[in-house]
Design a protein around this motif. Structure first.
Motif, PDB file in Angstrom:
ATOM      1  N   VAL A  56     -28.537   9.717  23.852  1.00  0.00           N
ATOM      2  CA  VAL A  56     -27.441  10.772  22.990  1.00  0.00           C
ATOM      3  C   VAL A  56     -28.978  10.729  22.462  1.00  0.00           C
ATOM      4  CG1 VAL A  56     -26.363   9.587  21.213  1.00  0.00           C
ATOM      5  CG2 VAL A  56     -25.745   9.218  23.203  1.00  0.00           C
ATOM      6  N   VAL A  57     -29.855   9.928  21.936  1.00  0.00           N
ATOM      7  CA  VAL A  57     -31.205  10.294  21.461  1.00  0.00           C
ATOM      8  C   VAL A  57     -32.151  11.930  21.499  1.00  0.00           C
ATOM      9  CG1 VAL A  57     -33.807   9.241  20.818  1.00  0.00           C
ATOM     10  CG2 VAL A  57     -32.053   7.994  20.596  1.00  0.00           C
ATOM     11  N   GLY A  58     -32.162  11.947  23.117  1.00  0.00           N
ATOM     12  CA  GLY A  58     -32.887  13.162  23.222  1.00  0.00           C
ATOM     13  C   GLY A  58     -31.799  14.502  22.607  1.00  0.00           C
ATOM     14  N   ALA A  59     -30.771  14.598  22.555  1.00  0.00           N
ATOM     15  CA  ALA A  59     -29.816  15.353  22.584  1.00  0.00           C
ATOM     16  C   ALA A  59     -30.393  15.413  20.144  1.00  0.00           C
ATOM     17  CB  ALA A  59     -28.358  15.543  22.356  1.00  0.00           C
ATOM     18  N   ALA A  72     -25.810  21.291  19.354  1.00  0.00           N
ATOM     19  CA  ALA A  72     -25.412  21.316  20.315  1.00  0.00           C
ATOM     20  C   ALA A  72     -24.357  19.811  20.407  1.00  0.00           C
ATOM     21  CB  ALA A  72     -26.791  20.402  21.198  1.00  0.00           C
ATOM     22  N   ASN A  73     -23.726  20.037  22.181  1.00  0.00           N
ATOM     23  CA  ASN A  73     -22.629  19.598  22.254  1.00  0.00           C
ATOM     24  C   ASN A  73     -23.162  18.235  23.241  1.00  0.00           C
ATOM     25  OD1 ASN A  73     -20.450  20.358  20.810  1.00  0.00           O
ATOM     26  ND2 ASN A  73     -20.207  22.456  21.740  1.00  0.00           N
ATOM     27  N   LEU A  74     -22.715  17.180  23.691  1.00  0.00           N
ATOM     28  CA  LEU A  74     -23.072  16.370  24.586  1.00  0.00           C
ATOM     29  C   LEU A  74     -21.614  15.922  24.806  1.00  0.00           C
ATOM     30  CD1 LEU A  74     -25.520  14.353  26.066  1.00  0.00           C
ATOM     31  CD2 LEU A  74     -25.159  12.743  23.895  1.00  0.00           C
ATOM     32  N   THR A  75     -22.075  16.231  26.322  1.00  0.00           N
ATOM     33  CA  THR A  75     -20.770  15.068  27.361  1.00  0.00           C
ATOM     34  C   THR A  75     -21.655  14.026  27.252  1.00  0.00           C
ATOM     35  OG1 THR A  75     -20.320  17.795  28.027  1.00  0.00           O
ATOM     36  CG2 THR A  75     -19.377  15.449  28.960  1.00  0.00           C
ATOM     37  N   ILE A  76     -20.684  12.911  27.131  1.00  0.00           N
ATOM     38  CA  ILE A  76     -20.829  11.754  27.401  1.00  0.00           C
ATOM     39  C   ILE A  76     -19.504  11.329  29.037  1.00  0.00           C
ATOM     40  CG2 ILE A  76     -20.720   9.188  27.607  1.00  0.00           C
ATOM     41  CD1 ILE A  76     -21.559   9.776  24.752  1.00  0.00           C
ATOM     42  N   PRO A  77     -19.734  11.327  29.973  1.00  0.00           N
ATOM     43  CA  PRO A  77     -18.931  11.356  31.654  1.00  0.00           C
ATOM     44  C   PRO A  77     -18.070  10.102  31.864  1.00  0.00           C
ATOM     45  CG  PRO A  77     -20.961  11.564  32.207  1.00  0.00           C
ATOM     46  CD  PRO A  77     -21.297  11.303  30.546  1.00  0.00           C
ATOM     47  N   ALA A  78     -17.050  10.438  32.042  1.00  0.00           N
ATOM     48  CA  ALA A  78     -16.290   9.310  32.522  1.00  0.00           C
ATOM     49  C   ALA A  78     -16.849   8.430  33.092  1.00  0.00           C
ATOM     50  CB  ALA A  78     -14.762   9.415  32.676  1.00  0.00           C
ATOM     51  N   GLY A  79     -16.411   7.033  32.872  1.00  0.00           N
ATOM     52  CA  GLY A  79     -17.277   5.508  33.457  1.00  0.00           C
ATOM     53  C   GLY A  79     -18.289   5.516  33.611  1.00  0.00           C
ATOM     54  N   ILE A  80     -19.613   5.817  32.708  1.00  0.00           N
ATOM     55  CA  ILE A  80     -20.696   5.647  32.998  1.00  0.00           C
ATOM     56  C   ILE A  80     -21.305   4.197  32.976  1.00  0.00           C
ATOM     57  CG2 ILE A  80     -21.138   6.227  29.807  1.00  0.00           C
ATOM     58  CD1 ILE A  80     -23.558   7.768  30.907  1.00  0.00           C
TER      59      ILE A  80
END
Length: 143
Positions: A56-59, A72-80
């Protein structure tokens, strides 16, 4: 004869105590191994939480560095993480905090003008965060 009977009973008592001692030592060893495995799993999950915060910080940093109007869009995958985590962008500390199992991992970010933002990860669906640079202020939209 009575003395021999008493000796046999005494020997049986000593053997029972010895077997009990061996059993307790084995149980203590097993419990120690289980505790060690649990600590390793917890450390691995906290590592995942840190990696999530760094992603998240990188984005955020990329959007900030690219200037006004960049999105920019950042996707956080399910079940990370095995259970849901809370991602909190904190303007007062210039950090992204990932709260996982009541523990917080903080990762510092470059921009100092950031809108506060919270999103909870999901174990079943991806989460998408839109990050925008509006005249040097980082803004978020998440779902």
């Amino acid at each position: 004869m009575k003395k021999l009977d008493l000796d046999k009973k005494g020997q049986a008592s000593v053997e029972l105590l010895f077997i009990t001692l061996i059993f307790l030592v084995i149980m203590a060893s097993v419990l120690s191994l289980v505790g060690s495995e649990f600590n390793q799993l917890n450390a691995a999950d906290m590592g995942k939480a840190r990696a999530l915060g760094e992603k998240v910080v990188g984005a955020i940093n990329a959007v900030y560095v690219n200037g006004d109007g960049y999105t920019a869009n950042l996707t956080i995958p399910a079940g990370i993480t095995t259970t849901a985590s809370v991602i909190r962008v904190n303007n007062s500390t210039d950090s992204v905090d990932v709260i996982y199992n009541n523990k917080t991992v903080s990762v510092k970010m470059i921009p100092q003008q950031v809108n506060n933002f919270n999103i909870t990860t999901s174990t079943t669906t991806d989460r998408i965060i839109t990050i925008k640079n509006v005249k040097g202020v980082i803004k978020f939209q998440g779902y």
